[in-house]
Design an enzyme around this catalytic site. Structure first.
Site, PDB file in Angstrom:
ATOM      1  N   LYS A  69       0.804  -1.225   0.000  1.00 54.82           N
ATOM      2  CA  LYS A  69       0.000   0.000   0.000  1.00 54.82           C
ATOM      3  C   LYS A  69       0.841   1.281   0.000  1.00 54.82           C
ATOM      4  O   LYS A  69       0.400   2.310  -0.493  1.00 54.82           O
ATOM      5  CB  LYS A  69      -0.956   0.005   1.198  1.00 54.82           C
ATOM      6  CG  LYS A  69      -2.139  -0.926   1.037  1.00 54.82           C
ATOM      7  CD  LYS A  69      -3.124  -0.767   2.175  1.00 54.82           C
ATOM      8  CE  LYS A  69      -4.313  -1.690   1.989  1.00 54.82           C
ATOM      9  NZ  LYS A  69      -5.340  -1.498   3.013  1.00 54.82           N
ATOM     10  N   ASP A  85     -10.104   3.273   1.996  1.00 54.23           N
ATOM     11  CA  ASP A  85     -10.245   2.593   3.298  1.00 54.23           C
ATOM     12  C   ASP A  85     -10.912   3.489   4.345  1.00 54.23           C
ATOM     13  O   ASP A  85     -11.812   3.056   5.068  1.00 54.23           O
ATOM     14  CB  ASP A  85      -8.869   2.162   3.828  1.00 54.23           C
ATOM     15  CG  ASP A  85      -8.372   0.869   3.189  1.00 54.23           C
ATOM     16  OD1 ASP A  85      -9.210   0.069   2.725  1.00 54.23           O
ATOM     17  OD2 ASP A  85      -7.148   0.663   3.164  1.00 54.23           O
TER      18      ASP A  85
HETATM   19  P1  NAP Z   1       0.082  -2.537  10.365  1.00 52.49           P
HETATM   20  O1  NAP Z   1       0.376  -1.373   9.489  1.00 52.49           O
HETATM   21  O2  NAP Z   1       1.067  -3.645  10.447  1.00 52.49           O
HETATM   22  O3  NAP Z   1      -0.176  -1.947  11.847  1.00 52.49           O
HETATM   23  C1  NAP Z   1      -0.418  -2.815  12.927  1.00 52.49           C
HETATM   24  C2  NAP Z   1      -0.832  -2.028  14.174  1.00 52.49           C
HETATM   25  O4  NAP Z   1      -1.118  -2.987  15.200  1.00 52.49           O
HETATM   26  C3  NAP Z   1       0.249  -1.112  14.730  1.00 52.49           C
HETATM   27  O5  NAP Z   1      -0.334  -0.021  15.377  1.00 52.49           O
HETATM   28  C4  NAP Z   1       0.938  -2.046  15.764  1.00 52.49           C
HETATM   29  O6  NAP Z   1       1.586  -1.335  16.792  1.00 52.49           O
HETATM   30  C5  NAP Z   1      -0.261  -2.760  16.330  1.00 52.49           C
HETATM   31  N1  NAP Z   1       0.096  -4.039  16.931  1.00 52.49           N
HETATM   32  C6  NAP Z   1       0.413  -5.183  16.268  1.00 52.49           C
HETATM   33  N2  NAP Z   1       0.672  -6.161  17.169  1.00 52.49           N
HETATM   34  C7  NAP Z   1       0.522  -5.612  18.413  1.00 52.49           C
HETATM   35  C8  NAP Z   1       0.643  -6.112  19.746  1.00 52.49           C
HETATM   36  N3  NAP Z   1       0.963  -7.384  19.985  1.00 52.49           N
HETATM   37  N4  NAP Z   1       0.400  -5.272  20.772  1.00 52.49           N
HETATM   38  C9  NAP Z   1       0.060  -3.971  20.552  1.00 52.49           C
HETATM   39  N5  NAP Z   1      -0.071  -3.434  19.304  1.00 52.49           N
HETATM   40  C10 NAP Z   1       0.158  -4.247  18.253  1.00 52.49           C
HETATM   41  O7  NAP Z   1      -1.305  -3.245   9.950  1.00 52.49           O
HETATM   42  P2  NAP Z   1      -2.589  -2.526   9.313  1.00 52.49           P
HETATM   43  O8  NAP Z   1      -2.518  -2.589   7.837  1.00 52.49           O
HETATM   44  O9  NAP Z   1      -2.767  -1.217   9.981  1.00 52.49           O
HETATM   45  O10 NAP Z   1      -3.761  -3.552   9.733  1.00 52.49           O
HETATM   46  C11 NAP Z   1      -4.179  -3.645  11.081  1.00 52.49           C
HETATM   47  C12 NAP Z   1      -5.461  -4.461  11.205  1.00 52.49           C
HETATM   48  O11 NAP Z   1      -6.540  -3.816  10.535  1.00 52.49           O
HETATM   49  C13 NAP Z   1      -5.380  -5.873  10.614  1.00 52.49           C
HETATM   50  O12 NAP Z   1      -6.042  -6.754  11.481  1.00 52.49           O
HETATM   51  C14 NAP Z   1      -6.140  -5.755   9.312  1.00 52.49           C
HETATM   52  O13 NAP Z   1      -6.732  -6.982   8.905  1.00 52.49           O
HETATM   53  C15 NAP Z   1      -7.206  -4.747   9.697  1.00 52.49           C
HETATM   54  N6  NAP Z   1      -7.733  -4.021   8.524  1.00 52.49           N
HETATM   55  C16 NAP Z   1      -9.067  -4.147   8.271  1.00 52.49           C
HETATM   56  C17 NAP Z   1      -9.604  -3.467   7.189  1.00 52.49           C
HETATM   57  C18 NAP Z   1     -11.065  -3.600   6.897  1.00 52.49           C
HETATM   58  O14 NAP Z   1     -11.493  -3.254   5.788  1.00 52.49           O
HETATM   59  N7  NAP Z   1     -11.859  -4.055   7.828  1.00 52.49           N
HETATM   60  C19 NAP Z   1      -8.800  -2.673   6.357  1.00 52.49           C
HETATM   61  C20 NAP Z   1      -7.440  -2.556   6.665  1.00 52.49           C
HETATM   62  C21 NAP Z   1      -6.920  -3.253   7.764  1.00 52.49           C
HETATM   63  P3  NAP Z   1       3.135  -0.836  16.626  1.00 52.49           P
HETATM   64  O15 NAP Z   1       3.075   0.445  15.823  1.00 52.49           O
HETATM   65  O16 NAP Z   1       3.575  -0.631  18.011  1.00 52.49           O
HETATM   66  O17 NAP Z   1       3.860  -1.944  15.890  1.00 52.49           O
END
Ligand code: NAP
Length: 277
Positions: free
Chosen positions: A71, A107
């Protein structure tokens, strides 16, 4: 669906993409609208992303979605960005406009639409708590600020990532009171929406957020949709709060991409019903 010599190509690039539900929901919307497109999964590794996009350009693809992990990396490979994609710094939808690959981000708008449709929640003037500062949070926070949020607290494990969002969006939206904390405050009585944008909860692990701290009119939204009820949503439901998972957001971002590519608004509720089936 009949594929002929005039069928236009749509797809999704990512690594992996085999799990994506987008081909199913987009092809159903194409069929329902009687259009001549086909939407296919297009797996491409990070090492081959620029070759992949050059190939799609050469083949005259009509449009494509972009998912993890491309992305952000796709940005320099495009010709133009929409103002939202530029501000967010990430693209989930590309449209080929007369040979120009234009990047969009649907999004955040998908999230706001889902909040309105499923929970009757309007971010205008609201006090919000967003957990996470990753890619999904970037799009969500932009859209919530643009929709008129009054105060938005970002809670994230990594301080620098969240501070960068406060700086970035603080300049763009000076009227929104943007703050950051490393942990969730124990009292959340004046919070209107608690939004989880992290992946914590996908594996059944509980997020350290307790809906008991919220007031009785608060709503809870978790972007996670597999499992359909994360521990956070289970706790919110038990508490009697209005809550929803991320399925509606997934459908709503897809509806917006479909309209960008085809100029047609898909049948209301169709994509969500495909995802639920
Ligand atoms: P990302 O860029 O990898 O970001 C992950 C986030 O989760 C960061 O803030 C990270 O914190 C936090 N995190 C991960 N593991 C953690 C833990 N063990 N403890 C505390 N914080 C933790 O991923 P993303 O693209 O934002 O996606 C995140 C989620 O949103 C996923 O589950 C994805 O499937 C969902 N999503 C859903 C949609 C939808 O249409 N419904 C669209 C997009 C994404 P740090 O910054 O500290 O690493």
């Amino acid at each position: 669906m009949v594929i002929s010599g005039t069928t236009r190509l749509l797809g999704i690039i990512g690594d992996p993409v085999h799990h994506s539900r987008s081909p199913e929901m987009q092809n159903r919307a194409v069929a329902e609208a009687g259009l001549d497109y086909v939407y296919v999964p297009l797996p491409v590794s990070p090492q081959r992303l620029s070759q992949g996009v050059a190939g799609l350009r050469a083949l005259g693809i009509h449009g494509f979605n972009v998912t993890i992990p491309h992305k952000v990396a796709v940005l320099p490979l495009l010709d133009r960005l929409s103002p939202e994609a530029e501000a967010i710094g990430a693209v989930n939808t590309v449209h080929n406009e007369n040979g120009c690959l234009v990047g969009y981000n649907t999004d955040g708008a998908g999230l706001v639409a889902s909040l309105r449709e499923e929970l009757g929640f309007d971010p205008q003037g609201a006090n919000l708590v967003v957990i996470g500062a990753g890619g999904a949070a970037r799009a969500a926070i932009y859209a919530l600020c643009a929709a008129g949020a009054q105060r938005l607290l970002i809670v994230n494990r990594s301080a620098e990532r969240a501070r960068e969002l406060v700086r970035r969006y603080g300049k763009l939206f000076p009227r929104v009171r943007l703050e950051f904390r490393e942990t969730l405050p124990s009292m959340l009585e004046d919070t209107d929406l608690l939004l989880n944008t992290t992946s914590v909860g996908m594996d059944g692990v509980s997020l350290s957020a307790d809906p008991a701290a919220l007031g009785e009119n608060a709503v809870v939204y978790d972007m996670i949709y597999a499992p359909p009820e994360s521990p956070l949503l289970a706790a919110a439901r038990w508490r009697g709060l209005r809550c929803a998972n991320g399925l509606g957001m997934l459908a709503a971002q897809g509806e917006r991409a479909f309209t960008l590519w085809t100029g047609v608004i898909p049948l209301r509720g169709l994509m969500k019903s495909v995802l639920k089936s």
